[in-house]
Motif scaffolding. Sequence first.
Motif, short mmCIF file in Angstrom:
data_model
loop_
_atom_site.label_atom_id
_atom_site.label_comp_id
_atom_site.label_asym_id
_atom_site.label_seq_id
_atom_site.Cartn_x
_atom_site.Cartn_y
_atom_site.Cartn_z
N THR A 1 -4.40 8.88 3.83
CA THR A 1 -4.28 9.92 2.81
C THR A 1 -3.18 9.60 1.82
N ARG A 2 -2.05 9.07 2.33
CA ARG A 2 -0.97 8.70 1.42
C ARG A 2 -1.42 7.63 0.44
N LEU A 3 -2.20 6.66 0.94
CA LEU A 3 -2.67 5.60 0.07
C LEU A 3 -3.66 6.15 -0.96
N ALA A 4 -4.58 7.03 -0.49
CA ALA A 4 -5.54 7.61 -1.41
C ALA A 4 -4.86 8.48 -2.46
N SER A 5 -3.82 9.21 -2.03
CA SER A 5 -3.07 10.05 -2.96
C SER A 5 -2.38 9.19 -4.02
N ALA A 6 -1.82 8.05 -3.59
CA ALA A 6 -1.19 7.15 -4.56
C ALA A 6 -2.22 6.61 -5.55
N MET A 7 -3.44 6.35 -5.07
CA MET A 7 -4.49 5.86 -5.97
C MET A 7 -4.86 6.93 -7.00
N THR A 8 -4.97 8.20 -6.55
CA THR A 8 -5.32 9.26 -7.48
C THR A 8 -4.22 9.51 -8.50
N ARG A 9 -2.96 9.20 -8.14
CA ARG A 9 -1.87 9.36 -9.09
C ARG A 9 -1.83 8.22 -10.11
N GLY A 10 -2.74 7.26 -9.96
CA GLY A 10 -2.82 6.18 -10.93
C GLY A 10 -1.82 5.07 -10.70
N GLN A 11 -1.26 4.95 -9.49
CA GLN A 11 -0.31 3.87 -9.24
C GLN A 11 -1.04 2.52 -9.30
N ASP A 12 -0.33 1.50 -9.78
CA ASP A 12 -0.94 0.20 -9.92
C ASP A 12 -0.99 -0.52 -8.57
N LEU A 13 -1.66 -1.67 -8.57
CA LEU A 13 -1.86 -2.40 -7.32
C LEU A 13 -0.56 -2.82 -6.65
N PRO A 14 0.46 -3.33 -7.38
CA PRO A 14 1.71 -3.67 -6.70
C PRO A 14 2.34 -2.49 -5.98
N ALA A 15 2.27 -1.28 -6.56
CA ALA A 15 2.83 -0.10 -5.90
C ALA A 15 2.06 0.23 -4.63
N LEU A 16 0.72 0.10 -4.65
CA LEU A 16 -0.08 0.35 -3.45
C LEU A 16 0.23 -0.69 -2.37
N LEU A 17 0.37 -1.95 -2.77
CA LEU A 17 0.69 -2.98 -1.79
C LEU A 17 2.09 -2.76 -1.21
N GLU A 18 3.03 -2.29 -2.02
CA GLU A 18 4.37 -2.00 -1.51
C GLU A 18 4.33 -0.90 -0.47
N GLN A 19 3.46 0.09 -0.67
CA GLN A 19 3.32 1.17 0.32
C GLN A 19 2.77 0.62 1.63
N VAL A 20 1.80 -0.26 1.55
CA VAL A 20 1.25 -0.89 2.77
C VAL A 20 2.32 -1.73 3.45
N ARG A 21 3.09 -2.48 2.66
CA ARG A 21 4.14 -3.33 3.24
C ARG A 21 5.15 -2.50 4.01
N GLU A 22 5.60 -1.40 3.43
CA GLU A 22 6.59 -0.56 4.10
C GLU A 22 5.99 0.13 5.32
N THR A 23 4.73 0.56 5.22
CA THR A 23 4.12 1.29 6.33
C THR A 23 4.04 0.42 7.58
N PHE A 24 3.72 -0.86 7.43
CA PHE A 24 3.54 -1.73 8.58
C PHE A 24 4.72 -2.68 8.79
N SER A 25 5.84 -2.44 8.10
CA SER A 25 7.06 -3.26 8.27
C SER A 25 6.78 -4.74 8.04
N LEU A 26 6.00 -5.06 7.01
CA LEU A 26 5.69 -6.44 6.68
C LEU A 26 6.70 -7.00 5.69
N THR A 27 6.80 -8.31 5.63
CA THR A 27 7.73 -8.96 4.72
C THR A 27 7.17 -9.05 3.30
N ALA A 28 5.89 -9.39 3.17
CA ALA A 28 5.26 -9.54 1.86
C ALA A 28 3.77 -9.33 2.02
N VAL A 29 3.13 -8.83 0.96
CA VAL A 29 1.69 -8.56 0.98
C VAL A 29 1.10 -9.03 -0.35
N SER A 30 -0.07 -9.68 -0.30
CA SER A 30 -0.76 -10.13 -1.51
C SER A 30 -2.22 -9.73 -1.43
#
Length: 824
Positions: A501-530
């Motif tokens: 839901t957080r990811l879908a909400s970010a998409m509806t707010r018009g966030q760009d792809l880097p912002a969505l990937l940053e949310q995924v990176r923080e959620t799963f404690s990853l170092t980098a996401v592409s």
Amino acid sequence: MSRGRLRIHLGAAPGVGKTYAMLQEGRRLRAEGADVVIGLVEPHGRRLTAALAEGLETVPRRTLSHRGAVFTEMDLDAVLARRPQVALVDELAHSNVPGSRNTKRWQDVDALLDAGIDVITTLNIQHLESLNDVVRQITGVTQHETLPDEVARRADQIELVDLLPETLRRRLVHGDVYPHDRVEGALTHYFRLGNLTALRELALLWLADRVEEGLQRYRTEHGITAPWETRERIMVALTGGPEDETLIRRAARITARTPGSELLALHVVPGDGLVQPHPGELAAQRALVESLGGSYHQTLGEDVPEALLRFAEDENVTQIVLGASRRGRLSRLLRAGVGQRTIHRSGPIDVHIVTHEQAAGATAQRLPRPGHRGTAGIGPVRLWSALAGAAVLLPVLTLVLTALRGRLGLAGALLVLMLAVVLTALVGGPGPALAAAVAAGLLADYYLTAPSHSLKVERPVDIVALAVFVVAAWLVGAASGAAARHTHRALRATSEARALTRLASAMTRGQDLPALLEQVRETFSLTAVSLLERTADHTAEPRWYVVASTGEWPPERPYDSDVETPIDDRLTLAARGPALSSDDQRILTACATQIGIAHTHGRLARHAAETDTLAAAEHIRSSLLLTAGHDLLTPLRTAEDALARLADADSYRAAGALAAARASVRRATELVADLNDFGRLRAGAVDLCLRPVALDEALTAALDDLGAGSRAIALHLPEQLPYVIADAALLTRVLTALGADALRHSPPGAPPALSAEALPGHLAVRITDGTGSPPGGTRADTLPLRLSRDLAEAMGGTLTPVTDGAAFSVTLTLPASAHCPGEP
């Protein structure tokens, strides 16, 4: 062969002294014995810079011809053949002339570095790709020559060449930056004090971030986990509860009292230690954090203090702000709270415990971390706590029951022991419950049945009682464990739904792809996401390119990653970081699918925008056809009337009518030709032959085409004009159309005027008449001016119509040629 080192002299604006500093460094290195050559230096007419370049070996430039003009660029092959230790290459973001080995100069520099040659270069902050929009908002100027940020990030050393805005403006006034004829315009536009101050701040902040990246990389390479207090970073831990607003404002006040500090907010979704917030609470808190100048982050963690401190180490946090515990005294006696455990493990990080109205309040529902590896629904802490409690409680109860054996009997003693087993089952689940049941049965047999202190049982009824006791205890434990597992699955489903839901909400707010990937990176404690996309060509070795990325050193190919999640046959999500459990991988797959949908929607939106552009062009085309029809109707009616009168008129009047008819028909023919040429130009069917053209020759041909009416045009031309890069026939066509339009609209007694002015790198031709725009319309919408503008743009120039009161003028600007035909 080792790769060469890249050093960049970074400036906030032209004229701060980047090239001068580069040449000074080159002379210093040469004095120390290094082999230094100038690959390319652009002094831009600055005497001191040109003088500093004297004495340094310069590799001759390569001469190129483009569109009939002659240009010079750095001769990359010659520099590679010369193989110096250090090459000085100016203007890293420069675009090479077509026909060069590479499109961009930074690609030439990359080739030198691959050959083991050190390169010293220059760069202005406005040429960085990520700052292009910001610079346009500040200065109003769009930078067409941009440099990918990653190229600058790879530099081994970046040195800021700084100059106060007031000092730079003084240099500009003294003619040390631009020629005197450009000073006034520069001071009132690009080099305004506010613009220079903003650009300087951009350069300082961007360089500070690069210094921070280098520091973090150094700490990682050397295994340094303790924070270095290079600047204060205050992190506030959020639970999603009502007390978070107090914590955020308190942390913001701490940040405000420390100049240069940074505010971060972190919400941890834990396995067993953080309150499940209302969905709207975190959104409101995020908005509050961002309004106070902070950044919001969210991550998953098995243990809340561990997750907090791991994030603090990664971000070099120096202070943590926590709320006072809302747990009761009994809960705190059984287990230390998050604040106490964080303080115990924090090391050099300061921890602030902030009191609030909800301290020691009621607890709320807990959320498990997806992918928890312990017993489903029962954490390892509860498991070992249940076993430890049973190991203590059962012997104590056995001693008490042994003393009361004569009063309670075996049945009563087993009921008391059953209570201890039930408590163990509720805390630890079926495993500890079964162990407690067996242990309680053995203790009852040894101490409470005859014969005492023996595992033998004399009476069969006691055997039945002990067996029933063990079975009943195990059933209670199994039921407790099943309830815990169901609760765990329900809470886990809630956790997964919230992450999506957080990811879908970010998409509806018009966030760009880097912002969505940053949310995924923080959620799963990853170092980098592409987000990677494979090219359409099906080759043996697929080629991938990065659509968007976040984090440090993001993977550029799927096999460079630690975690790969395919989205479809062309898209895949690649990440670096710790291995994920199967449950976490499942959630990541769902998140990747949403990101793939966001990428597809963005592509469709761009396609829709292109469709709208085509629709607008079609609308313009229809409008032009209507305008052309209106323009054609008038001369044709005039010709028809003139020809009708021609039959019964005398010879003198017949000659006049015939002349009018011929002029009208000629005008209609010109409009039809213009319309055909406009269609051919829009379709890309016009062939251009660009070469240096003398303006006076094209102007003479245009005046001849205009006939006798051209004598009414007042010419104001300087004695010498540079050649322009243009198509001679099309330039004549444009000048003829502009002159005819000006003559047609000029009032009697006010002939149009034509003037020309040589500008740096361009030639401007202005045609002015005294009519202005007609009521209800604009002269710029007429077909001749539309066609002239498109022809000018096709030749690399511009056509700008301006209405100033009663006067209407058109300015034709074309690129000037550096050399004239016949010159060496």
